[in-house]
Design an enzyme around this catalytic site. Structure first.
Site, short mmCIF file in Angstrom:
data_model
loop_
_atom_site.label_atom_id
_atom_site.label_comp_id
_atom_site.label_asym_id
_atom_site.label_seq_id
_atom_site.Cartn_x
_atom_site.Cartn_y
_atom_site.Cartn_z
N GLY A 64 0.82 -1.20 0.00
CA GLY A 64 0.00 0.00 0.00
C GLY A 64 0.85 1.25 0.00
CD GLU B 273 -0.89 -5.77 -5.21
OE1 GLU B 273 -0.36 -5.73 -4.08
OE2 GLU B 273 -0.82 -6.74 -5.97
N PRO B 274 -3.47 -0.19 -4.11
CG PRO B 274 -4.65 1.66 -4.97
CD PRO B 274 -3.98 0.37 -5.38
N GLY B 275 -4.70 0.29 -0.83
CA GLY B 275 -5.80 -0.02 0.08
C GLY B 275 -6.10 1.20 0.91
CE1 TYR C 181 -1.55 -4.64 12.44
CE2 TYR C 181 -3.36 -3.09 12.04
CZ TYR C 181 -2.72 -4.30 11.78
OH TYR C 181 -3.27 -5.14 10.86
CB CYS D 159 -13.99 -7.39 30.54
SG CYS D 159 -13.19 -7.75 32.08
CD GLU D 160 -9.68 -9.23 26.66
OE1 GLU D 160 -8.46 -9.20 26.99
OE2 GLU D 160 -10.32 -10.27 26.55
C1 LIG Z 1 -3.06 -5.43 2.02
C2 LIG Z 1 -2.44 -5.41 0.69
C3 LIG Z 1 -2.31 -4.21 0.01
C4 LIG Z 1 -2.80 -2.87 0.52
O1 LIG Z 1 -2.21 -2.40 1.65
P1 LIG Z 1 -2.62 -0.97 2.23
O2 LIG Z 1 -1.61 -0.74 3.26
O3 LIG Z 1 -4.00 -1.08 2.78
O4 LIG Z 1 -2.61 0.01 1.14
C5 LIG Z 1 -1.75 -4.26 -1.24
N1 LIG Z 1 -1.34 -5.42 -1.80
C6 LIG Z 1 -1.47 -6.59 -1.16
C7 LIG Z 1 -1.03 -7.84 -1.83
C8 LIG Z 1 -2.02 -6.64 0.10
O5 LIG Z 1 -2.14 -7.81 0.71
#
Ligand SMILES: *Cc1c(COP(=O)(O)O)cnc(C)c1O
Length: 425
Positions: A239, A273-275, A316, A355-356
């Site tokens: 990402g 592959e942006p998330g 995290y 309760c954690e």
């Molecule tokens: C999770 C993932 C991403 C995206 O990551 P982000 O940090 O959310 O942008 C891209 N490629 C692959 C293969 C992933 O598993």
């Protein structure tokens, strides 16, 4: 940029007062701004327009099919990591020719589902996985394309002898081994191995790791091409940073300025592959203060969201900007940052009801005074928020709401108690 702003001391999502959503839908509730995630996607598409690029939004960040449908219509592809995510993409009407299937542990069932769906790419993490994909393709009379994931941690230079072996992780293969994989498997008749996948982590504050990562795999691509293999695509996975604090990460245009020239020179197509860079600051978690409690040295703001709704702080130690949704005008924050200094603030822990001791959203956070009943917004919760939510403590999962201009709609209903037990009957 995002579309959550204070107007006269009241937090708005685009044109909607979030308090209105809380009244009608209840809390805790995830609220997404369509304008924000569409803007992020468009900026990525525009930044890489100079080369043939497919932006494949990573479904695991936030997979609501209503959001996926909007992204798909705007031309987004999708990065999936499971059969369930493939199903989500199908439900959203995604173009299967823009889907890449990543992950170290794909089952035969998932692979066959993806072959039948006709997805574009499999990302290959090991020789065994490739062998298995070839076998399944042949058994089922299918062909597909694959990208070999190489581990860019391995330096393609004199340091190689130091790092080879020790850098072998469960992800991908090292560059030396990549050559062997092509020699052994490229001519298999079922799986076209025509791309290299590199996964460069999830974004820091500079573009350098990305540019360096691309530079590191270029010699491999050159070598493979010299040996006669067709390599036409680079999948630049992982990402990019998201603004957990206002304006702290490079923009899509910044990344593209470093990356596009390198690919153009080699005539490579690009998969991204942006998330979280698309969805993180397009979502917030709105929660209501149940109680305020002062014990010993500390003051606790106990809210109705818990770690089951948003686990990132617990998992995290992630920072989320938190602020009351309705404030006196003097408390309107100019920026979302870790250290805001204003007078008349209080230092509190913002915690959930579970309760954690890990059930917290912030520790020793300075906030405007919050009272029982006040709404509190946990910002930049769009990525790995709802998608990691669960039912611990038999807590129904929260509703999800999509805001579009002056209107909002529920895109996922709040779970009911019956939903909690229905599969057990
Ligand atoms: C999770 C993932 C991403 C995206 O990551 P982000 O940090 O959310 O942008 C891209 N490629 C692959 C293969 C992933 O598993």
């Amino acid at each position: 940029m995002d579309s959550f702003v204070y107007k006269n001391g009241r937090l708005f999502a685009e044109g909607v007062d979030v308090a209105r959503i809380a009244e009608q839908v209840g809390t805790p509730v995830y609220i997404y701004s369509k304008a924000t995630f569409m803007d992020h996607l468009k900026k990525i598409q525009a930044a890489y327009a100079g080369i043939d690029t497919t932006a494949c939004y990573s479904i695991k960040a936030c997979g609501n099919i209503n959001i996926l449908r909007l992204l798909a219509r705007a031309g987004s592809g999708f990065d999936i990591v499971s059969g369930g995510e493939l199903y989500r993409a199908q439900q959203a009407g995604a173009d299967m020719k823009k889907i890449v299937f990543a992950g170290v542990g794909k089952t035969d069932k998932e692979i066959i589902e993806a072959l039948n769906a006709g997805i574009a790419w499999f990302n290959i993490e090991s020789e065994q996985e490739l062998e298995n994909l070839i076998k399944l393709c042949k058994q089922h009379g299918k062909k597909t394309k694959a990208a070999l994931r190489v581990n860019p941690d391995i330096k393609y230079d004199s340091h190689r002898h130091i790092t080879t072996g020790v850098k072998e992780t469960k992800f991908g293969v090292d560059i030396e081994r990549a050559q062997k994989v092509f020699a052994q498997y490229a001519a298999n008749g079922a799986v076209e191995l025509s791309a290299i996948h590199v996964h460069l982590g999830s974004g820091g504050k500079t573009i350098d790791p990305y540019v360096n990562g691309v530079k590191k795999v270029m010699p491999l691509i050159d070598d493979l091409r010299k040996k006669g293999y067709t390599i036409d695509t680079l999948d630049l996975g992982g990402g990019y940073g998201a603004d957990y604090e206002t304006d702290t990460v490079p923009s899509a245009a910044d990344y593209a300025s470093g990356i596009v020239p390198l690919l153009k020179e080699k005539k490579l197509k690009l998969i991204l592959e942006p998330g979280k860079s698309i969805i993180a600051n397009a979502g917030l978690l709105l929660t209501r203060t149940l109680f305020k409690k002062t014990g010993g040295e500390k003051t606790f703001v106990i809210v109705d969201a818990g770690m089951n709704d948003l686990i990132r702080p617990c998992l995290y130690d992630a920072f989320h900007f938190i602020w009351p949704a309705v404030v006196d005008k003097k408390f309107v924050p100019e920026k979302r940052t870790k250290d805001i200094e204003m007078s008349d603030m209080e230092t509190v822990d913002v915690v959930g009801p579970i309760c954690e001791s890990t059930d917290y959203f912030a520790k020793d956070r300075t906030l405007p005074p919050v009272q029982r009943g006040d709404l509190v917004a946990i910002f930049t919760a769009g990525a790995y928020g709802f998608s990691m939510a669960g039912n611990y403590n038999a807590r129904p999962m929260p509703a999800e709401v999509l805001v579009e201009g002056d209107t909002f709609r529920i895109i996922r209903k709040r779970q009911t108690y019956d939903d909690l037990v229905t599969l057990e009957k």
